[in-house]
Motif scaffolding. Structure first.
Motif, short mmCIF file in Angstrom:
data_model
loop_
_atom_site.label_atom_id
_atom_site.label_comp_id
_atom_site.label_asym_id
_atom_site.label_seq_id
_atom_site.Cartn_x
_atom_site.Cartn_y
_atom_site.Cartn_z
N GLN A 44 -5.79 11.66 1.44
CA GLN A 44 -6.41 11.51 0.13
C GLN A 44 -7.46 10.40 0.13
N TYR A 45 -7.07 9.23 0.68
CA TYR A 45 -7.94 8.07 0.59
C TYR A 45 -8.73 7.79 1.88
N GLY A 46 -8.74 8.74 2.78
CA GLY A 46 -9.55 8.61 3.96
C GLY A 46 -10.37 9.86 4.23
N GLY A 47 -9.79 11.00 3.86
CA GLY A 47 -10.47 12.26 4.11
C GLY A 47 -11.16 12.84 2.89
N ILE A 48 -10.54 12.71 1.72
CA ILE A 48 -11.11 13.28 0.48
C ILE A 48 -11.92 12.23 -0.26
N PHE A 49 -11.31 11.09 -0.57
CA PHE A 49 -12.03 9.97 -1.19
C PHE A 49 -12.51 9.04 -0.06
N ARG A 50 -13.83 8.91 0.07
CA ARG A 50 -14.36 8.14 1.20
C ARG A 50 -15.05 6.85 0.78
N TYR A 51 -14.98 6.49 -0.47
CA TYR A 51 -15.55 5.23 -0.90
C TYR A 51 -14.57 4.10 -0.57
N ASN A 221 -11.06 -1.64 -8.01
CA ASN A 221 -10.01 -1.01 -7.20
C ASN A 221 -10.54 -0.76 -5.79
N PHE A 222 -9.73 -1.09 -4.81
CA PHE A 222 -10.11 -0.87 -3.42
C PHE A 222 -9.29 0.28 -2.84
N THR A 223 -9.96 1.11 -2.06
CA THR A 223 -9.29 2.28 -1.50
C THR A 223 -8.11 1.90 -0.62
N ASP A 224 -8.26 0.83 0.14
CA ASP A 224 -7.16 0.39 1.01
C ASP A 224 -5.91 0.05 0.21
N MET A 226 -5.08 1.26 -2.78
CA MET A 226 -4.51 2.50 -3.30
C MET A 226 -3.80 3.27 -2.20
N TRP A 227 -4.37 3.22 -1.01
CA TRP A 227 -3.76 3.86 0.16
C TRP A 227 -2.39 3.27 0.44
N HIS A 228 -2.30 1.93 0.51
CA HIS A 228 -1.02 1.26 0.79
C HIS A 228 -0.01 1.49 -0.33
N GLN A 229 -0.50 1.53 -1.56
CA GLN A 229 0.41 1.79 -2.68
C GLN A 229 1.00 3.19 -2.59
N ALA A 230 0.17 4.17 -2.25
CA ALA A 230 0.67 5.54 -2.10
C ALA A 230 1.61 5.66 -0.91
N GLU A 231 1.31 4.94 0.17
CA GLU A 231 2.19 4.94 1.33
C GLU A 231 3.55 4.36 0.97
N GLY A 232 3.55 3.31 0.13
CA GLY A 232 4.81 2.72 -0.31
C GLY A 232 5.65 3.70 -1.10
N MET A 233 5.00 4.50 -1.95
CA MET A 233 5.71 5.51 -2.72
C MET A 233 6.32 6.56 -1.77
N ASN A 234 5.56 6.93 -0.75
CA ASN A 234 6.05 7.93 0.19
C ASN A 234 7.22 7.40 1.01
N LYS A 235 7.16 6.10 1.37
CA LYS A 235 8.24 5.53 2.18
C LYS A 235 9.55 5.48 1.42
N SER A 236 9.47 5.48 0.09
CA SER A 236 10.71 5.49 -0.69
C SER A 236 11.50 6.77 -0.48
#
Length: 370
Positions: A44-51, A221-224, A226-236
């Motif tokens: 999402q934050y590397g392939g689709i959203f590239r900003y 907001n920085f993409t990195d 948001m990326w880490h926040q989403a990764e944290g949700m997934n790790k749960s």
């Protein structure tokens, strides 16, 4: 007696196949869930959203000029692009999803920062004036595709109807992408932009402090992040996957041990007869284990096939209720790990029950009446 023995044999075979296949399916589903949640945030934050950063402006504007232009020139922000982002609610037949409407000021700059892939063709999805591009979950939830219409409602309960021209891959939150010409036709006014996306590689903290202190930017907001926040949700969800795999492994141990024990107890007379006839321990064990191995291999094969369906069912339930649309995939390593665990448990159980075969008393077993 023969019919009863045949019935017991069929019952034992059925129990073995159902038990081991069910455990194998749970194992594969557990590993499949891990595969499905892995890499979603990166996509999402590397392939689709590239900003690299997203600047939320305090006031809407139609052009970069004046103090805003000076601010962006002063800071090391590269390739700034205007977009309008506004929240809407999609409601149809008792279903409701919140979505963000994205309208870019420059479509060329938009394609630089948003890489949209059509789920219908697999090619890139481009904005046009004939309709909007909706995210994948909106399409799946409301059964809407190319050529259909989607109804949305804003915060003031005004209802709008957008024609759909394409469906784009998306995994986190829901989005509707619209050209500025189509926006003017539907809303009857020119677009005012409230967000800037851009490239930035310096200190995030320093940039955020400078921009917010300028009184022109409300939030950064920085993409990195948001990326880490989403990764944290997934790790749960990792703990759930580990629990599922552990429970499936323990259940397989119990099933195999009980089935092997039942097999031995029901065939004591046969085993005792073999010993009386002079068969050594290795030959006697092979007589029992050969059948167990064949049934185990068949059951694992059935379980691997069944596990694909179980995994898809689990992921459909998760995707239906989660704000994140996970992949539905099982990687090759997961099949390998499932097979390895199943075979390892089978070997351990056969080693354990090997000693149980040594306790079969030939005289008592031959004296027993069936």
């Amino acid at each position: 007696v023969t019919m009863r023995n045949l019935f017991r044999y069929k019952q034992r075979v059925a129990m073995t196949i159902v038990g081991i296949a069910g455990c194998t399916a749970l194992l594969l589903a557990g590993f499949g869930v891990r595969d499905s949640i892995s890499g979603v945030a990166q996509r999402q934050y590397g392939g689709i959203f590239r900003y690299s950063d997203l600047l939320v402006l305090k006031n809407e504007t139609q052009t970069i000029n004046g103090d805003l232009e000076k601010l962006l020139t002063k800071e090391p922000i590269q390739n700034p692009a205007f977009i309008r982002q506004s929240a809407f609610t999609c409601e149809t037949a008792g279903k409701s999803l919140d979505a963000y409407l994205i309208v870019p000021e420059n479509e060329k700059a938009f394609s630089r920062f948003f890489s949209l892939t059509s789920t219908l063709t697999g090619a890139g999805a481009a904005l046009n004036d004939s309709g909007v591009i909706i995210s994948q979950k909106l399409s799946d939830t409301f059964k809407i595709g190319k050529g259909d219409n989607i109804k949305v409602k804003d915060a003031d309960n005004n209802v709008y109807t957008f024609p759909v021209s394409d469906v784009a891959e998306n995994h986190i939150q829901d989005y509707i992408y619209m050209s500025k010409s189509l926006y003017g036709k539907i809303f009857g006014r020119p677009v005012s932009y409230n967000i800037i996306v851009s490239d930035y590689s310096g200190s995030k903290k320093a940039l955020a402090e400078q921009l917010i202190s300028s009184d022109l930017v409300a939030n950064v907001n920085f993409t990195d992040d948001m990326w880490h926040q989403a990764e944290g949700m997934n790790k749960s969800l990792d703990s759930v996957v580990v629990l599922l795999v552990c429970v499936a492994s323990i259940l397989m141990v119990i099933v195999l041990y009980n089935l092997t024990s039942i097999n031995i107890s029901e065939r004591k007379r046969e085993i005792a007869t073999l010993k009386v006839l002079g068969f050594n321990d290795r030959e006697t064990n092979g007589y029992v284990y050969r059948e167990t191995w064949i049934l185990t291999l068949i059951s694992i094969g059935v379980g691997l096939i069944l596990g694909i369906g179980v995994h898809r069912l689990v992921m459909d339930m998760i995707n239906k209720n989660a704000p994140i649309l996970f992949f539905i995939q099982i990687k090759g390593f997961s099949y390998g790990w499932t097979l390895l665990i199943a075979m390892t448990v089978s070997v351990i159980m056969q080693i354990i029950t090997y000693f149980k075969l040594q306790t079969v008393d030939m005289i008592e077993s031959l004296k027993s009446v069936e």
